[in-house]
Design a protein around this motif. Sequence first.
Motif, mmCIF file in Angstrom:
data_model
loop_
_atom_site.group_PDB
_atom_site.id
_atom_site.type_symbol
_atom_site.label_atom_id
_atom_site.label_comp_id
_atom_site.label_asym_id
_atom_site.label_seq_id
_atom_site.Cartn_x
_atom_site.Cartn_y
_atom_site.Cartn_z
ATOM 1 N N UNK A 42 0.823 -1.208 0.000
ATOM 2 C CA UNK A 42 0.000 0.000 0.000
ATOM 3 C C UNK A 42 0.859 1.260 0.000
ATOM 4 N N UNK A 43 1.950 1.238 0.749
ATOM 5 C CA UNK A 43 2.863 2.384 0.769
ATOM 6 C C UNK A 43 3.560 2.517 -0.582
ATOM 7 N N UNK A 44 4.044 1.409 -1.124
ATOM 8 C CA UNK A 44 4.754 1.443 -2.417
ATOM 9 C C UNK A 44 3.856 1.938 -3.546
ATOM 10 N N UNK A 45 2.572 1.596 -3.501
ATOM 11 C CA UNK A 45 1.646 2.009 -4.556
ATOM 12 C C UNK A 45 1.191 3.455 -4.405
ATOM 13 N N UNK A 46 1.451 4.058 -3.248
ATOM 14 C CA UNK A 46 1.001 5.428 -2.995
ATOM 15 C C UNK A 46 -0.379 5.502 -2.388
ATOM 16 N N UNK A 47 -1.031 4.364 -2.197
ATOM 17 C CA UNK A 47 -2.362 4.375 -1.569
ATOM 18 C C UNK A 47 -2.269 4.811 -0.115
ATOM 19 N N UNK A 48 -1.263 4.296 0.603
ATOM 20 C CA UNK A 48 -1.050 4.682 1.999
ATOM 21 C C UNK A 48 0.039 5.746 2.044
ATOM 22 N N UNK A 49 -0.276 6.861 2.666
ATOM 23 C CA UNK A 49 0.676 7.964 2.797
ATOM 24 C C UNK A 49 1.577 7.742 4.004
ATOM 25 N N UNK A 50 0.958 7.324 5.109
ATOM 26 C CA UNK A 50 1.657 7.081 6.371
ATOM 27 C C UNK A 50 1.058 5.822 6.969
ATOM 28 N N UNK A 51 1.899 4.946 7.499
ATOM 29 C CA UNK A 51 1.407 3.730 8.141
ATOM 30 C C UNK A 51 2.394 3.302 9.205
ATOM 31 N N UNK A 52 1.880 2.884 10.340
ATOM 32 C CA UNK A 52 2.798 2.374 11.342
ATOM 33 C C UNK A 52 2.126 1.998 12.638
ATOM 34 N N UNK A 53 2.818 1.112 13.370
ATOM 35 C CA UNK A 53 2.326 0.698 14.680
ATOM 36 C C UNK A 53 2.703 1.725 15.742
ATOM 37 N N UNK A 54 2.057 1.603 16.873
ATOM 38 C CA UNK A 54 2.392 2.415 18.047
ATOM 39 C C UNK A 54 2.661 1.418 19.165
ATOM 40 N N UNK A 55 3.968 1.178 19.438
ATOM 41 C CA UNK A 55 4.294 0.184 20.456
ATOM 42 C C UNK A 55 5.357 0.706 21.405
ATOM 43 N N UNK A 67 -2.264 0.970 15.828
ATOM 44 C CA UNK A 67 -1.595 1.668 14.748
ATOM 45 C C UNK A 67 -2.547 2.548 13.965
ATOM 46 N N UNK A 68 -1.978 3.284 13.032
ATOM 47 C CA UNK A 68 -2.739 4.213 12.197
ATOM 48 C C UNK A 68 -2.220 4.129 10.771
ATOM 49 N N UNK A 69 -3.139 4.216 9.825
ATOM 50 C CA UNK A 69 -2.779 4.290 8.411
ATOM 51 C C UNK A 69 -3.552 5.464 7.822
ATOM 52 N N UNK A 70 -2.865 6.309 7.077
ATOM 53 C CA UNK A 70 -3.515 7.394 6.341
ATOM 54 C C UNK A 70 -3.484 7.012 4.876
ATOM 55 N N UNK A 71 -4.669 6.877 4.295
ATOM 56 C CA UNK A 71 -4.797 6.523 2.884
ATOM 57 C C UNK A 71 -5.149 7.747 2.056
ATOM 58 N N UNK A 72 -4.517 7.862 0.915
ATOM 59 C CA UNK A 72 -4.856 8.892 -0.063
ATOM 60 C C UNK A 72 -5.976 8.346 -0.944
ATOM 61 N N UNK A 73 -7.026 7.913 -0.282
ATOM 62 C CA UNK A 73 -8.180 7.297 -0.931
ATOM 63 C C UNK A 73 -9.437 7.659 -0.147
ATOM 64 N N UNK A 74 -10.592 7.755 -0.811
ATOM 65 C CA UNK A 74 -11.835 8.003 -0.093
ATOM 66 C C UNK A 74 -12.222 6.779 0.751
ATOM 67 N N UNK A 75 -13.134 6.977 1.689
ATOM 68 C CA UNK A 75 -13.515 5.937 2.643
ATOM 69 C C UNK A 75 -13.895 4.607 1.999
ATOM 70 N N UNK A 76 -14.726 4.561 0.962
ATOM 71 C CA UNK A 76 -15.077 3.243 0.410
ATOM 72 C C UNK A 76 -13.860 2.451 -0.079
ATOM 73 N N UNK A 77 -12.935 3.132 -0.761
ATOM 74 C CA UNK A 77 -11.753 2.448 -1.271
ATOM 75 C C UNK A 77 -10.795 2.090 -0.140
#
Length: 104
Positions: A42-55, A67-77
């Motif tokens: 998802x990160x390599x494709x550009x769909x996910x802008x930021x992704x990571x665990x919180x540990x 964790x949190x993931x920020x997607x450069x995609x609308x909610x349905x996708x």
Amino acid sequence: MCRMSDPLTSAVLVYAGPKWDRDLPIYQQENAPGHIRHMREQVASGAAIVAGPMHNGAGLLKEMLLGVVIYDRPVPEATRIATADPAVVGGQLRVEVRPLYLVH
């Protein structure tokens, strides 16, 4: 004056699922290799802008919010992508997808 854009970006909150083993670090969880592969794709494709665990630095995740993931995609996708994660499918993780409004 502040103007918010259409919600074309999504925030995915990642929580422990019913099959999460609190005694194991993230990399030893069932479906961890598939989850990590999925997130890297998802990160390599550009769909996910930021992704990571919180540990705690040792890989142990003790809180429900993992964790949190920020997607450069609308909610349905973003929902389709997030729920296809092998660890979500397997029950180790569960996700909550919310629109993320960008302030301009």
